[in-house]
Design a protein around this motif. Sequence first.
Motif, PDB file in Angstrom:
ATOM      1  N   GLN A   3      -1.907   5.738  -0.368  1.00 61.17           N
ATOM      2  CA  GLN A   3      -2.466   7.104  -0.070  1.00 61.17           C
ATOM      3  C   GLN A   3      -1.917   8.326  -0.881  1.00 61.17           C
ATOM      4  O   GLN A   3      -2.256   9.152  -0.750  1.00 61.17           O
ATOM      5  CB  GLN A   3      -2.604   7.347   1.371  1.00 61.17           C
ATOM      6  N   TYR A   4      -0.810   8.074  -1.320  1.00 63.17           N
ATOM      7  CA  TYR A   4      -0.241   9.165  -1.781  1.00 63.17           C
ATOM      8  C   TYR A   4      -0.954   9.665  -3.229  1.00 63.17           C
ATOM      9  O   TYR A   4      -1.237   8.842  -3.926  1.00 63.17           O
ATOM     10  CB  TYR A   4       1.335   8.838  -2.078  1.00 63.17           C
ATOM     11  N   ASP A   5      -0.942  10.933  -3.505  1.00 64.10           N
ATOM     12  CA  ASP A   5      -1.542  11.328  -4.669  1.00 64.10           C
ATOM     13  C   ASP A   5      -0.152  11.352  -5.848  1.00 64.10           C
ATOM     14  O   ASP A   5       0.867  10.896  -5.634  1.00 64.10           O
ATOM     15  CB  ASP A   5      -1.981  12.802  -4.617  1.00 64.10           C
ATOM     16  N   LYS A   7       1.306  13.921  -7.297  1.00 64.87           N
ATOM     17  CA  LYS A   7       2.374  14.516  -7.079  1.00 64.87           C
ATOM     18  C   LYS A   7       3.432  14.132  -6.159  1.00 64.87           C
ATOM     19  O   LYS A   7       4.657  14.327  -6.184  1.00 64.87           O
ATOM     20  CB  LYS A   7       1.816  16.043  -6.768  1.00 64.87           C
ATOM     21  N   ARG A   8       2.952  13.759  -4.967  1.00 68.03           N
ATOM     22  CA  ARG A   8       3.605  13.142  -3.662  1.00 68.03           C
ATOM     23  C   ARG A   8       4.558  11.804  -4.207  1.00 68.03           C
ATOM     24  O   ARG A   8       5.730  11.887  -4.069  1.00 68.03           O
ATOM     25  CB  ARG A   8       2.762  13.145  -2.530  1.00 68.03           C
ATOM     26  N   MET A   9       3.868  10.881  -5.063  1.00 68.69           N
ATOM     27  CA  MET A   9       4.738   9.850  -5.632  1.00 68.69           C
ATOM     28  C   MET A   9       5.845   9.900  -6.608  1.00 68.69           C
ATOM     29  O   MET A   9       6.959   9.510  -6.442  1.00 68.69           O
ATOM     30  CB  MET A   9       3.756   8.850  -6.250  1.00 68.69           C
ATOM     31  N   VAL A  10       5.648  11.378  -7.380  1.00 64.94           N
ATOM     32  CA  VAL A  10       6.663  11.564  -8.291  1.00 64.94           C
ATOM     33  C   VAL A  10       7.802  12.203  -7.340  1.00 64.94           C
ATOM     34  O   VAL A  10       9.210  12.173  -7.581  1.00 64.94           O
ATOM     35  CB  VAL A  10       6.074  12.913  -9.350  1.00 64.94           C
ATOM     36  N   ALA A  11       7.512  12.906  -6.206  1.00 66.59           N
ATOM     37  CA  ALA A  11       8.352  13.604  -5.252  1.00 66.59           C
ATOM     38  C   ALA A  11       9.376  12.278  -4.550  1.00 66.59           C
ATOM     39  O   ALA A  11      10.451  12.294  -4.513  1.00 66.59           O
ATOM     40  CB  ALA A  11       7.834  14.589  -4.183  1.00 66.59           C
ATOM     41  N   ALA A 175      16.748  -3.107 -11.809  1.00 67.09           N
ATOM     42  CA  ALA A 175      15.733  -2.177 -11.019  1.00 67.09           C
ATOM     43  C   ALA A 175      15.736  -1.155 -11.568  1.00 67.09           C
ATOM     44  O   ALA A 175      14.169  -0.725 -11.432  1.00 67.09           O
ATOM     45  CB  ALA A 175      16.565  -2.206  -9.557  1.00 67.09           C
ATOM     46  N   ASP A 176      16.420  -0.417 -12.035  1.00 67.56           N
ATOM     47  CA  ASP A 176      16.109   1.124 -12.575  1.00 67.56           C
ATOM     48  C   ASP A 176      15.203   1.259 -13.873  1.00 67.56           C
ATOM     49  O   ASP A 176      14.823   1.856 -14.051  1.00 67.56           O
ATOM     50  CB  ASP A 176      17.496   1.581 -13.046  1.00 67.56           C
ATOM     51  N   ALA A 177      15.304  -0.122 -14.649  1.00 67.67           N
ATOM     52  CA  ALA A 177      14.415  -0.388 -15.823  1.00 67.67           C
ATOM     53  C   ALA A 177      13.140  -0.467 -15.303  1.00 67.67           C
ATOM     54  O   ALA A 177      12.010   0.053 -16.163  1.00 67.67           O
ATOM     55  CB  ALA A 177      14.886  -1.491 -16.445  1.00 67.67           C
ATOM     56  N   GLN A 178      12.507  -0.794 -14.088  1.00 65.49           N
ATOM     57  CA  GLN A 178      11.480  -0.648 -13.641  1.00 65.49           C
ATOM     58  C   GLN A 178      10.856   0.618 -13.117  1.00 65.49           C
ATOM     59  O   GLN A 178       9.794   0.550 -12.438  1.00 65.49           O
ATOM     60  CB  GLN A 178      11.198  -1.961 -12.728  1.00 65.49           C
ATOM     61  N   SER A 179      11.575   1.569 -13.165  1.00 69.78           N
ATOM     62  CA  SER A 179      11.067   2.901 -12.652  1.00 69.78           C
ATOM     63  C   SER A 179      10.064   3.494 -13.244  1.00 69.78           C
ATOM     64  O   SER A 179       9.866   3.222 -14.638  1.00 69.78           O
ATOM     65  CB  SER A 179      12.244   3.930 -12.790  1.00 69.78           C
ATOM     66  N   PRO A 180       9.289   4.126 -12.649  1.00 74.02           N
ATOM     67  CA  PRO A 180       7.865   4.632 -13.412  1.00 74.02           C
ATOM     68  C   PRO A 180       8.256   5.691 -14.228  1.00 74.02           C
ATOM     69  O   PRO A 180       9.129   6.477 -14.226  1.00 74.02           O
ATOM     70  CB  PRO A 180       6.910   5.402 -12.172  1.00 74.02           C
ATOM     71  N   LEU A 181       7.329   6.076 -15.334  1.00 71.03           N
ATOM     72  CA  LEU A 181       7.479   6.892 -16.170  1.00 71.03           C
ATOM     73  C   LEU A 181       6.461   8.069 -16.154  1.00 71.03           C
ATOM     74  O   LEU A 181       5.414   7.886 -15.576  1.00 71.03           O
ATOM     75  CB  LEU A 181       7.284   6.094 -17.697  1.00 71.03           C
ATOM     76  N   ASP A 182       6.715   9.265 -16.604  1.00 66.07           N
ATOM     77  CA  ASP A 182       5.880  10.342 -16.370  1.00 66.07           C
ATOM     78  C   ASP A 182       4.781  10.293 -17.458  1.00 66.07           C
ATOM     79  O   ASP A 182       3.752  10.942 -17.054  1.00 66.07           O
ATOM     80  CB  ASP A 182       6.626  11.801 -16.877  1.00 66.07           C
ATOM     81  N   GLU A 185      -0.635   7.366 -17.361  1.00 66.70           N
ATOM     82  CA  GLU A 185      -1.751   8.165 -17.072  1.00 66.70           C
ATOM     83  C   GLU A 185      -2.308   7.731 -15.916  1.00 66.70           C
ATOM     84  O   GLU A 185      -2.742   8.658 -15.072  1.00 66.70           O
ATOM     85  CB  GLU A 185      -2.810   8.119 -18.336  1.00 66.70           C
ATOM     86  N   ARG A 186      -2.506   6.502 -15.508  1.00 62.43           N
ATOM     87  CA  ARG A 186      -3.243   5.969 -14.190  1.00 62.43           C
ATOM     88  C   ARG A 186      -2.239   6.026 -13.235  1.00 62.43           C
ATOM     89  O   ARG A 186      -0.946   5.548 -13.312  1.00 62.43           O
ATOM     90  CB  ARG A 186      -3.666   4.714 -14.473  1.00 62.43           C
ATOM     91  N   ASN A 187      -2.749   6.619 -12.011  1.00 67.34           N
ATOM     92  CA  ASN A 187      -2.017   6.282 -10.881  1.00 67.34           C
ATOM     93  C   ASN A 187      -1.624   4.975 -10.398  1.00 67.34           C
ATOM     94  O   ASN A 187      -0.775   4.728  -9.808  1.00 67.34           O
ATOM     95  CB  ASN A 187      -2.727   7.109  -9.815  1.00 67.34           C
ATOM     96  N   VAL A 188      -2.661   4.128 -10.688  1.00 64.56           N
ATOM     97  CA  VAL A 188      -2.495   2.654 -10.312  1.00 64.56           C
ATOM     98  C   VAL A 188      -1.034   2.238 -10.826  1.00 64.56           C
ATOM     99  O   VAL A 188      -0.276   1.558 -10.367  1.00 64.56           O
ATOM    100  CB  VAL A 188      -3.576   1.863 -10.632  1.00 64.56           C
TER     101      VAL A 188
END
Length: 225
Positions: A3-5, A7-11, A175-182, A185-188
């Motif tokens: 349910q996070y958007d 901006k909240r997922m980045v935080a 594990a750090d290699a699987q971190s999300p990138l900025d 484009e898709r939130n999924v």
Amino acid sequence: MTQYDRKRMVAVYNLFRISALEDQRKYYKRSVARHRKAASQVNVYRALFAFLTGLASALAGLLISQAIANGTLEACKSSQLSMLAAQTAAIQAEATAEAQQEFAATPVPSTSESTTAENAPAPNCVIPDLLVPILLVVAVIAPALGGAFTTLADIYQWDRLITIYDAAIENLEVADAQSPLDDMERNVDYRAALRAYAEGTLGVMHDETAQWGQLVKTPAALEKF
């Protein structure tokens, strides 16, 4: 998390990265440095005492063999016996002289053998009497001290801890290699990467904690009973 958007997922990602992964990585690196230092110090002491044991044993054997070859060992033994004999003869001579002075006018002269024995050059008995016993004591004590440090290393198992924490650091890198990138484009995609990143980091911490038996739980049937 679903349910996070964005901006909240980045935080959440930044908070988890700083408070969990980076903090745990620093802890692993500090632990590796501390245990590696302790292991190296113990190995230095073990090598030092082993070297002292071999050196003292070799020197003691060499000095004893040289003393036997030169006759110093037997000379020291005979000199000690001659000193005791000379002292005994002197005491007996004094007693005899005092006894004869009471009954005769002329005292009994002292023997020339004791004078000859006293004038004979004394052998150098420092090596067999002092240096060799010290070397033998070192050869006995040094292995005991080395064994104490070996027991200390077996108790604390610094090498094993270094291996565990090194493997944990490598797993954290995975594990750090699987971190999300900025630039996702898709939130999924960002959400899936964040989940894999968090689960991988927590899995590393879980496996490291399992090494100490902290995950052992009482069986449910036993608790219910």
